[in-house]
Motif scaffolding. Structure first.
Motif, short mmCIF file in Angstrom:
data_model
loop_
_atom_site.label_atom_id
_atom_site.label_comp_id
_atom_site.label_asym_id
_atom_site.label_seq_id
_atom_site.Cartn_x
_atom_site.Cartn_y
_atom_site.Cartn_z
N THR A 311 0.80 -1.24 0.00
CA THR A 311 0.00 0.00 0.00
C THR A 311 0.83 1.28 0.00
O THR A 311 0.27 2.37 -0.11
N ALA A 312 2.16 1.18 0.13
CA ALA A 312 3.01 2.38 0.24
C ALA A 312 2.79 3.36 -0.91
O ALA A 312 2.70 4.58 -0.70
N SER A 313 2.69 2.85 -2.13
CA SER A 313 2.56 3.73 -3.29
C SER A 313 1.23 4.49 -3.30
O SER A 313 1.12 5.53 -3.95
N SER A 442 -6.33 5.57 -7.50
CA SER A 442 -5.51 6.77 -7.29
C SER A 442 -5.18 6.94 -5.81
O SER A 442 -5.93 6.48 -4.94
N PRO A 443 -4.06 7.60 -5.48
CA PRO A 443 -3.65 7.77 -4.08
C PRO A 443 -4.48 8.83 -3.35
O PRO A 443 -4.18 10.02 -3.41
N THR A 444 -5.53 8.38 -2.69
CA THR A 444 -6.36 9.25 -1.87
C THR A 444 -6.63 8.55 -0.54
O THR A 444 -6.45 7.33 -0.41
N PHE A 445 -7.07 9.31 0.44
CA PHE A 445 -7.36 8.75 1.76
C PHE A 445 -8.42 7.66 1.67
O PHE A 445 -8.29 6.59 2.25
N VAL A 446 -9.49 7.93 0.93
CA VAL A 446 -10.60 6.97 0.82
C VAL A 446 -10.13 5.68 0.16
O VAL A 446 -10.46 4.57 0.62
N HIS A 447 -9.36 5.81 -0.92
CA HIS A 447 -8.87 4.62 -1.63
C HIS A 447 -7.92 3.81 -0.75
O HIS A 447 -7.97 2.58 -0.73
N SER A 448 -7.05 4.50 -0.02
CA SER A 448 -6.12 3.80 0.87
C SER A 448 -6.89 3.05 1.96
O SER A 448 -6.56 1.90 2.30
N LEU A 449 -7.90 3.69 2.48
CA LEU A 449 -8.73 3.06 3.52
C LEU A 449 -9.41 1.81 2.97
O LEU A 449 -9.47 0.76 3.65
N ILE A 451 -8.36 -0.04 0.40
CA ILE A 451 -7.34 -1.07 0.15
C ILE A 451 -6.96 -1.78 1.45
O ILE A 451 -6.85 -3.01 1.50
N ILE A 452 -6.75 -1.00 2.50
CA ILE A 452 -6.37 -1.58 3.81
C ILE A 452 -7.48 -2.49 4.33
O ILE A 452 -7.22 -3.61 4.78
N ALA A 453 -8.72 -2.01 4.27
CA ALA A 453 -9.85 -2.79 4.79
C ALA A 453 -10.04 -4.08 4.00
O ALA A 453 -10.22 -5.16 4.59
N PHE A 454 -10.00 -3.98 2.68
CA PHE A 454 -10.21 -5.16 1.84
C PHE A 454 -9.06 -6.16 2.02
O PHE A 454 -9.28 -7.38 2.07
N SER A 455 -7.83 -5.65 2.11
CA SER A 455 -6.67 -6.52 2.29
C SER A 455 -6.73 -7.22 3.65
O SER A 455 -6.45 -8.42 3.76
#
Length: 482
Positions: A311-313, A442-449, A451-455
């Motif tokens: 998720t770093a990128s 795209s790198p946004t707070f919502v998308h990162s959240l 990705i983390i939740a789904f992972s």
């Protein structure tokens, strides 16, 4: 105290400690994006460099009394006379050692370049604040709620100060002041509760000499550990002369160390309990707690490592800003250290220290420090911050290898490693998922959240399919509670 009461207290203490650790995760999520953009890489690098040097003096100032005091208070939990005398003995002892360290620190300020003098002066408050720091006593008493409440208030006040007064790069000094002042006030606040746990001092009976040797014995692993943790920043700043490279390193390491705070919480809770069990010669229960702690450590640290790589990128661009693009690669390279740091915490803080095997702890940390310095000298001149990170990862794993070797007669290494393979399989699948999602979104707070939740969900599902014992135990405990 019955076994059920002990387990209940451990759960309460772990929940309290975990709550504080989660708070330490949430606060950087609030402040770091703001500070990264306002202060910038160079300002953050200056703070990182000066703070790494200040950390040596903070460690010297308490001379091993943090661990020694916590351990001894844990032994005397049920003896008001003994713990009261111990408290006053160590308080006077610490006052003397802190005063000596403070004088040495003032000399450092005089000889340092003008560029850093103001930052060093502001951080001197941190050394003075140690006089009032009695966290070691409350940890020994296993009174974690008091510590958590105090830290909650202090952290929230620190956030408020940052957003009210830190507005530009010129406000770096105010930012550092907010950190040191919050710590100072937090330490003072604990004294409002201490009268409930100790008696008034009998000054004629205060003894210092008998505490010197055991404190110094524990000081060596502490100074080795602090050197091990901070030499990267000190050497990076000294060799590269680049505040920006130190800023990159600081931000990458901040994400790692913030993330593993949840893992380290178990160590802070279990250490005094293991010290008490050691005093009762209950080896069986000590080993039971340690193997469970290894299982919890792998359960959290392995997916943390793989998750950060994946998720770093997506996280770094929106979290730190465009100036910190290099942190993406640094964070991915740094991520494996989470597993080794979790294991080091279990072996060192939860086993070696509480059971009076601090010489093993010192030896392993000293070995890691030597390897770290050697690798830094080779890699930092050529690779700068990337070299410092590679050095840290290499030395951390070699350190854990030495610690496991030293503990081989007490702990079953095969049993420890066996607890990790299901977590590795699940995390590997999770890594593939997180990489695919990070490339697609795209790198946004919502998308990162997302990705983390789904992972994380995929990690849990695969663990269930593999019938992981720890996860099943946790779910059964939840069902019983209902």
């Amino acid at each position: 105290m019955t076994y059920k009461v002990m387990q209940k207290n451990l759960r309460l203490n772990y929940i309290c400690e975990l709550s504080y650790r989660i708070l330490t995760i949430l606060i950087p999520l609030i402040t770091t994006p703001y500070i990264s953009r306002v202060i910038g890489p160079a300002g953050i690098g200056d703070y990182s460099y000066t703070q790494s040097i200040c950390a040596y003096f903070l460690t010297i100032a308490v001379l091993g009394t943090e661990l020694y005091g916590q351990r001894q208070v844990a032994v005397f939990q049920d003896n008001l006379e003994q713990r009261s005398k111990l408290f006053w003995d160590l308080l006077i002892f610490r006052f003397i050692t802190i005063a000596i360290a403070f004088v040495a620190y003032i000399w450092l300020i005089v000889i340092m370049p003008a560029q850093y003098k103001t930052l060093f002066i502001i951080q001197s408050m941190g050394i003075l604040g140690l006089i009032f720091d009695i966290t070691w006593f409350f940890r020994g008493m296993e009174e974690f709620p008091i510590i958590v409440i105090r830290n909650l208030i202090v952290k929230l006040l620190g956030i408020l100060f940052i957003f009210l007064f830190v507005k530009t790069q010129a406000d770096l000094n105010l930012y550092v002041f907010s950190i040191t002042a919050a710590s100072f006030l937090g330490n003072m606040s604990l004294f409002f509760s201490i009268h409930k746990y100790i008696k008034k001092p009998v000054w004629k009976k205060v003894e210092i000499k008998k505490h010197i040797l055991p404190s110094v014995t524990l000081f060596f692993p502490q100074i080795a550990l602090i050197a091990y943790n901070y030499f990267d920043k000190t050497m990076l700043g000294s060799i590269t002369k680049s505040s920006v490279e130190n800023g990159y390193y600081e931000q990458a390491s901040k994400i790692i160390f913030v993330a593993i705070t949840v893992i380290i919480a178990a160590g802070n809770v279990l250490a005094p309990r293991i010290a008490k069990l050691f005093g009762q010669n209950d080896t069986l229960k000590i080993h039971e707690l340690l193997y469970k702690s290894f299982d919890i450590t792998f359960f959290l640290s392995i997916p943390l490592c793989f998750g950060l790589i994946g998720t770093a990128s997506n996280i770094v661009p929106w979290f730190f800003g465009d100036q910190f693009e290099k942190v993406i690669l640094l964070l991915q390279l740094f991520s494996p250290i989470a597993i080794a740091m979790g294991m080091k915490n279990v072996i060192g803080v939860q086993f070696f220290i509480p059971t009076n095997r601090q010489n093993y702890y010192t030896l392993s940390i000293a070995f890691g420090t030597f390897i770290n310095i050697f690798c830094n000298l080779l890699l930092i001149p050529k690779f700068a911050s990337m070299g410092a990170i590679i050095s840290s990862v290499i030395s951390e794993y070699l350190l854990v290898g030495v610690a496991l070797f030293l503990a081989r007669k007490e702990l079953n290494i095969h049993r420890i490693i066996q607890k990790s393979y299901k977590k590795i399989i699940s995390s590997s699948v999770m890594l593939v998922i997180s990489l695919l999602l990070s490339q697609s979104l795209s790198p946004t707070f919502v998308h990162s959240l997302f990705i983390i939740a789904f992972s994380a969900l995929s990690y849990i599902i695969i663990l269930l399919l593999l019938k992981d014992e720890l996860l099943i135990d946790l779910m059964q405990f939840k069902i019983r509670k209902k």
